[in-house]
Design a protein around this motif. Structure first.
Motif: not given
Ligand SMILES: Nc1ncnc2c1ncn2[C@@H]1O[C@H](COP(=O)(O)OP(=O)(O)O)[C@@H](O)[C@H]1O
Ligand SMILES: [Mg+2]
Lengths: 117, 261, 312
Positions: B254-255, C13-14, C25, C27, C46-50, C52
């Motif tokens: 689930d991250g 899942r949010k 969502v 990622a 950009p931020n949220g690109a995936g 991480t």
């Molecule tokens: N544990 C999580 N639970 C829910 N959504 C996540 C989680 N980790 C990342 N996300 C979503 O996945 C997308 C990519 O996140 P991330 O990989 O952190 O982006 P980056 O590092 O490029 O800024 C974002 O929209 C973020 O909200």
């Protein structure tokens, strides 16, 4: 008085966000069961009232000592104690408010054990 | 196996360093130890009131160790806070071993507190410990401690996923032991089904062994009960291992294992 | 192959709790990427690109929803254990250390977790402390360290297991310029040692300086993978002319934008022909110096992803 109320409010707000602080309330049933089991096992019905009162008092005591101390401790932890000691409003009444809020919650154990009895 | 032991050693060293950064032996004695001893005295006084001071004194002197042994439950949040949980999971060592090592110092603290209670309190309450059997008291306490520790680790493996519930879990875990495992009243005070459950909890058999030892009971009872206690501990250990794997797997799915904090 | 990612997808899942019920969502959305051994590869987006999310999957702390990812030939799901022995993880910020331990204690602890013997662990800890300039503070508690020192220690920690692949997730976030400069030098050294490096960053200059190749990603999809220069060529769409002049060029055909500062102008044109026209015009109209420059990585980034990615 305003400061006092602000203190009360902030404390309730913090406790709501950190349910851990309400812990003492959950330990009371255990203490009550322990006390009751001891007196019942010893066949001392005369002590049942005491056995029920004790956990309530312990609760009140533990709650106020533990939390009221923690109010000041955690405030220092967060690093707000020093600025607020220097702040213009009388911070003592804010603390007083927060501590009173804690004590107020501490009365709940009394009701709790009364219900159990 | 050598690797596992080394991991255990180093995480114990690390937890010792953290522990001593928090406590000096003086603050430990005057805050923690004294708090535990007062708790034993409190119950011993109740015991005196109802005329079974030795029963409650022995029970509670052992029981205080359970608090420390269960503190391992709280450590999960530490790993999350310091942002090391992800690094721990990504390291090529068994998570359970690392985790067990990090709580070991609290187990030691608990055993020392319990042994101290046995040294200091019985004379105060006029309770007599048979000599030289009393020399085995620390051994029994350690056995009970180990099995309580495994029990705590098992609870910890579940709390890892719900760090907000850690204090609640800690208190319920050790209070359950203190209430039902023969600390203040013999287990046959409870209904049958409770007694059956309780025989799978740590402390129950260890305390029976302890009471048999102190009452100059048969050596066979002492040995059987200690073995049973250790078996219970082993079972909890196995459950803890399963629990840790499940939690890590769930976190990976689930991250919820974050980089950073 | 250092890293091979094929059609990797990960969705979340949010929401909070045991079973989050929010919307899904995505990622990572069918991401494919190959990084040969020994390459320094930049991941920009950009931020949220995936970014991480990809790092987490490669470091085995997150499972993919579908697709495969291999690190040094080992699958991150099936052979997670083999992957873990061979990777190092460094993320930005001050986390990932035990503040109540000394720098040396931290490193020895992690050395044991990476299966080094005590002697090896001691040796490696001292070596890394010296390498990162922490020897003088080796036995002080981490909580007394400055931010920069914590970051260096975190780097040392990432190197303790002698990793073949190092994942850097925004390592220079919050670093001061001197520290960032040292960091780039360190990346150079690590490359020379033959390690594969994946580095996510917002800093285009950094990516341009240290990376062999960069991948631009947006919304979990690869937009382009190229060397920083090659990427610049790819979007030859825009040519820049830099000149020291006071002449006004905005009316010329093919001029997209003009930035001027204190007698110095940067003119964005829509191609080589337009750039030549601008240069001719300037030469005719009095100019002290003039040159055509290829777009920087930043220009390409802005061009392909848009300005939104630059907000941190
Ligand atoms: N544990 C999580 N639970 C829910 N959504 C996540 C989680 N980790 C990342 N996300 C979503 O996945 C997308 C990519 O996140 P991330 O990989 O952190 O982006 P980056 O590092 O490029 O800024 C974002 O929209 C973020 O909200
Ligand atoms: Mg990120």
């Amino acid at each position: 008085m305003r400061a006092f109320l602000a203190g009360v409010r902030i404390q309730f707000w913090l406790i709501r966000r950190q349910p851990d602080d309400l812990l003492t309330l959950c330990t009371i049933p255990f203490t009550a069961v322990i006390m009751l089991s001891v007196v019942i096992h010893a066949i001392r019905p005369d002590l049942v009232t005491n056995a029920l009162l004790a956990p309530a008092l312990i609760g009140l005591w533990g709650f106020s000592i533990g939390l009221a101390g923690e109010v000041i401790e955690s405030e220092r932890w967060v690093g707000t104690l020093n600025p607020s000691l220097a702040a213009p409003t009388e911070m003592h009444s804010v603390y007083f408010g927060r501590i009173m809020a804690v004590m107020g919650l501490g009365v709940i154990p009394l009701g709790e054990t009364w219900l159990l009895g | 196996m050598r690797d596992q032991l080394r991991v255990l050693k180093h995480s114990a060293i690390a937890s010792w360093a953290e522990f001593t950064a928090f406590y000096t032996w003086k603050t430990w004695t005057f805050t923690w130890l004294s708090r535990l001893l007062i708790q034993v005295c409190f119950y011993a006084l109740i015991g005196r009131m109802i005329g079974s001071v030795d029963y409650l004194l022995v029970g509670n002197a052992v029981a205080i160790m359970a608090i420390d042994a269960c503190v391992v439950i709280l450590l999960a949040i530490g790993e999350r806070r310091s942002g090391t949980l992800s690094l721990m999971v990504a390291a090529p060592s068994t998570h359970l071993t690392i985790y067990l090592g990090r709580g070991l110092i609290h187990l030691v603290s608990g055993v020392v507190a319990s042994v101290t209670a046995f040294l200091v309190l019985p004379p105060l309450f006029g309770v007599h410990l048979p000599w030289p059997q009393a020399l085995l008291v620390p051994v029994l306490i350690t056995a009970v401690g180990l099995s309580c520790y495994c029990y705590g680790a098992c609870v910890a493996s579940f709390v890892l996923g719900f760090p907000a519930a850690r204090w609640l879990a800690l208190n319920i875990s050790y209070l359950t032991l203190m209430t039902f495992c023969g600390v203040n009243v013999p287990t046959d005070f409870w209904p049958d089904w409770v007694r059956r459950v309780v025989s799978f909890l740590p402390m129950t058999h260890g305390l029976t062994a302890m009471r048999a030892l102190i009452a100059n009971g048969p050596a066979s009872t002492v040995v059987t009960q200690v073995v049973l206690e250790l078996l219970v501990g082993a079972a909890w250990f196995a459950l803890a291992a399963v629990g840790f794997n499940r939690m890590v797997r769930r976190g990976r799915r689930d991250g919820s294992i974050e980089f950073g904090a | 192959m250092g890293v091979r990612v094929i059609d990797l997808t990960r969705s979340f899942r949010k929401g909070k709790g045991w079973r989050p019920k929010g919307p899904e969502v995505t990622a990572l959305d069918g991401l494919t990427l190959e990084i040969p051994d020994g390459e320094v590869h930049g991941l920009l987006g950009p931020n949220g690109a995936g970014k991480t999310t990809l790092c987490k999957i490669l470091s085995t702390i997150l499972l993919p929803s579908s697709g495969t990812a291999e690190v040094l030939g080992y699958d991150v799901v099936a052979d997670a254990h083999e992957v873990r022995r061979r990777i190092g993880i460094v993320f930005g910020g001050e986390h990932g250390l035990y503040w109540k331990l000394s720098a040396r204690q931290n490193l020895r602890y992690w050395a044991a977790l990476y299966k080094l013997t005590d002697a090896e662990g001691d040796h490696r800890a001292s070596e890394l402390l010296a390498r990162l300039g922490l020897t003088a503070k080796a036995d002080d508690l981490v909580e007394t360290f400055s931010r920069g020192m914590k970051q260096r220690l975190h780097l040392a920690r990432g190197l303790i297991g002698d990793p073949k692949l190092i994942l850097f997730d925004e390592p220079t976030i919050g670093m001061d310029p001197v520290a960032a400069h040292d960091f780039r030098r360190l990346i150079g050294e690590l490359r020379e040692e033959g390690r594969t490096i994946l580095i996510t960053t917002h800093d285009m200059d950094e990516a341009e300086e240290v990376c062999d190749r960069v991948t631009l990603i947006d919304k979990g999809r690869v937009i382009a993978t190229e060397s920083p220069r090659g990427l610049a060529q790819m979007s030859s769409l825009h040519r820049w002319v830099e000149a020291e002049t006071t002449a006004d060029v905005t009316h010329l055909p093919g001029v997209v934008a003009v930035e001027s500062r204190a007698g110095f102008v940067r003119i964005k044109t829509d191609g080589d022909a337009s750039a030549r026209r601008v240069i001719d015009f300037l030469l005719d109209n009095g100019v002290r110096s003039v040159r055509a420059v290829p777009p920087t990585l930043e220009d390409v980034y802005l061009d392909l992803i848009g300005a939104r990615g630059m907000e941190v």
